[in-house]
Write an enzyme that holds these catalytic residues in place. Structure first.
Site, short mmCIF file in Angstrom:
data_model
loop_
_atom_site.label_atom_id
_atom_site.label_comp_id
_atom_site.label_asym_id
_atom_site.label_seq_id
_atom_site.Cartn_x
_atom_site.Cartn_y
_atom_site.Cartn_z
N ASP A 6 0.86 -1.19 0.00
CA ASP A 6 0.00 0.00 0.00
C ASP A 6 0.89 1.24 0.00
O ASP A 6 1.76 1.38 0.85
CB ASP A 6 -0.87 -0.05 1.27
CG ASP A 6 -2.02 0.93 1.23
OD1 ASP A 6 -3.07 0.61 1.77
OD2 ASP A 6 -1.86 2.04 0.68
N ASP A 101 -3.26 2.65 -5.75
CA ASP A 101 -2.10 2.66 -4.85
C ASP A 101 -1.92 1.37 -4.05
O ASP A 101 -1.19 1.35 -3.07
CB ASP A 101 -2.19 3.85 -3.89
CG ASP A 101 -3.28 3.68 -2.84
OD1 ASP A 101 -4.24 2.94 -3.12
OD2 ASP A 101 -3.16 4.26 -1.77
N GLU A 102 -2.58 0.28 -4.45
CA GLU A 102 -2.48 -0.96 -3.69
C GLU A 102 -2.37 -2.17 -4.61
O GLU A 102 -3.03 -2.21 -5.64
CB GLU A 102 -3.76 -1.20 -2.89
CG GLU A 102 -3.91 -0.43 -1.62
CD GLU A 102 -5.32 -0.64 -1.10
OE1 GLU A 102 -5.52 -1.54 -0.30
OE2 GLU A 102 -6.21 0.09 -1.56
#
Length: 416
Positions: A6, A101-102
């Site tokens: 993350d 974003d992960e």
DNA sequence: TCTGGGGTCCTAGGACCC
DNA sequence: TCTGGGGTCCTAGGACCC
């Protein structure tokens, strides 16, 4: 084992990559129209800036503490996201990109904290983006682990490798912070005295089934280490594609709304072609300004069923305009509008019609040519006449950073 | 003055069938 | 007095995620 990687404060971190002056300084990123806060650096969080807070209410705080404010720059964030994912892909073959974003990485072959640390360092070194890593048997536990990694470790990596550790962590983990527990579910749980993740894990599963349905049951099983949400290795085709915007200034006239809706519909069609999909419904919605309760409120929504699946810009725009005309009222002032294309099917597997009057082969060639020109020469170089040229309704973006990585004109200069 | 955008999945209930 | 039972399909809306 699954590792969840993350990115830390992703949008704020992106702004820092090419602008080291704002390192260790408070940074916030605003939503479209510079409306409200959608990302904060740790320094900004410490100052008490809340997620979703309207920017105009923060004016004093921004001045007092010299907070660095940016408009959203999705071209930059999207490109840096791709780079981060590519770097992880050099270390792990099987991965699922879960959001901008992960990503979930398959650590089945070999799981260790050191592997997480190595990936974290490589991503930081190659892209400039700091990440945290949580390692566990299931996605839900990996989410808990990454939470702990961010808040309570120096290394930024945390791994659940024994049951005692899991129990201890869940015992102090608030139930509302679990992945899949939102405001409503949290309220329900607290009403019956369930406050921690451990209490939830140990409560009666029949009760969970009755009150929270299948998702609650899955969540409970995942907390015990039983996989209900496997790592998805193939990307699924999108079922719906939506383009919607709030206007920089409010709109009353139908002609201006047509420009906006026409433009959003064309964007949807372009996205469809990129996905190699066709849609079978076109929906249009309008909205007045909900923050002006004294003004007349109207939020209509119209779905149009198509006879034939399509991803042709001109056809989709035509249907969207038709939908707009059917819901437009001239006694309202509009703040937001959008187009959704839905019920998608794979391009090339569409049912044809005997009575089709459109030369689809010709249209296909036009669309291919337009997409090509726009991808080479810049977005919207060629657009439909209905979209207009004034773009009165366009976004407000007063604090936009340069597109360092996607536009030659805005590339970083280094003086020696 | 000013308050984001883009998704997924699940369920209840309506409409329909025999 | 008393009004069946067993299905499917579709849609709107809720809840959640980032």
């Amino acid at each position: 084992m699954i590792a969840l990687v993350d990115c830390n404060n992703f949008y704020a971190s992106c702004e820092r990559v090419f602008n080291p002056k704002i390192d260790k300084k408070p940074v916030i990123v605003l939503s479209n129209n510079d409306g409200c806060v959608i990302a904060r650096s740790n320094e900004a969080k410490t100052l008490g800036v809340k997620m979703g807070h309207p920017a105009f209410k923060l004016k004093n705080l921004i001045e007092e503490y010299n907070i660095n404010v940016f408009s959203t720059n999705f071209a930059l964030y999207g490109d840096l996201s791709k780079r981060v994912m590519n770097v992880m892909n050099t270390e792990v073959e099987k991965m699922e990109i879960y959001s901008i974003d992960e990503a979930f990485l398959d650590f089945t072959d070999y799981a260790s904290k050191e592997r997480g640390v190595a990936i974290r360092e490589k991503v930081k070194k190659w892209t400039g983006i700091p990440v945290s890593v949580g390692i566990a048997q299931t996605k839900v536990l990996a989410k808990v682990a990454v939470h702990i990694a961010k808040k309570h470790t120096k290394a930024g990596v945390f791994m659940f490798d024994d049951e005692n550790l899991i129990r201890r962590a869940l015992n102090v983990f608030a139930v509302e912070d679990l992945w899949g527990v939102g405001a409503k579910t949290a309220q329900k749980l607290k009403a019956v005295g369930i406050h921690t993740a451990l209490q939830f894990r140990e409560c009666d599963s029949n009760w969970v089934n009755r009150n929270l349905s299948v998702n609650g049951v899955r969540l409970q099983k995942e907390l015990f280490g039983e996989v209900c949400y496997p790592v998805e290795l193939t990307r699924k085709r999108k079922q719906n594609i939506c383009t919607a915007r709030s206007f920089g200034s409010e709109i009353k006239k139908l002609s201006k709304l047509k420009e906006a809706i026409g433009s959003y519909a064309n964007t949807c069609a372009t996205k469809l072609r990129k996905e190699k999909s066709c849609c079978t419904t076109v929906s249009v919605f309008l909205s007045t300004n909900p923050f002006k309760p004294q003004a007349k409120q109207y939020t209509p929504y119209k779905v149009i069923q198509l006879n034939l699946p399509t991803n042709d810009s001109m056809e989709i725009v035509k249907f969207a305009i038709k939908g707009l005309e059917s819901i437009y009222r001239n006694d309202c002032i509009y703040k937001k509008a959008g187009v959704i294309v839905g019920r998608t099917v794979p391009q090339g597997q569409t049912q044809l019609s005997l009575f089709d009057s459109l030369d689809r082969g010709k249209r296909k060639n036009i669309n291919i040519a337009v997409d090509k020109v726009n991808s080479l020469m810049g977005k919207n170089k060629i657009h439909l006449a209905v979209e207009g040229n004034g773009r009165m309704w366009k976004l407000k973006q007063e604090r936009l950073s340069p597109c360092y990585t996607t536009r030659f004109a805005e590339i970083l200069e280094v003086r020696m």
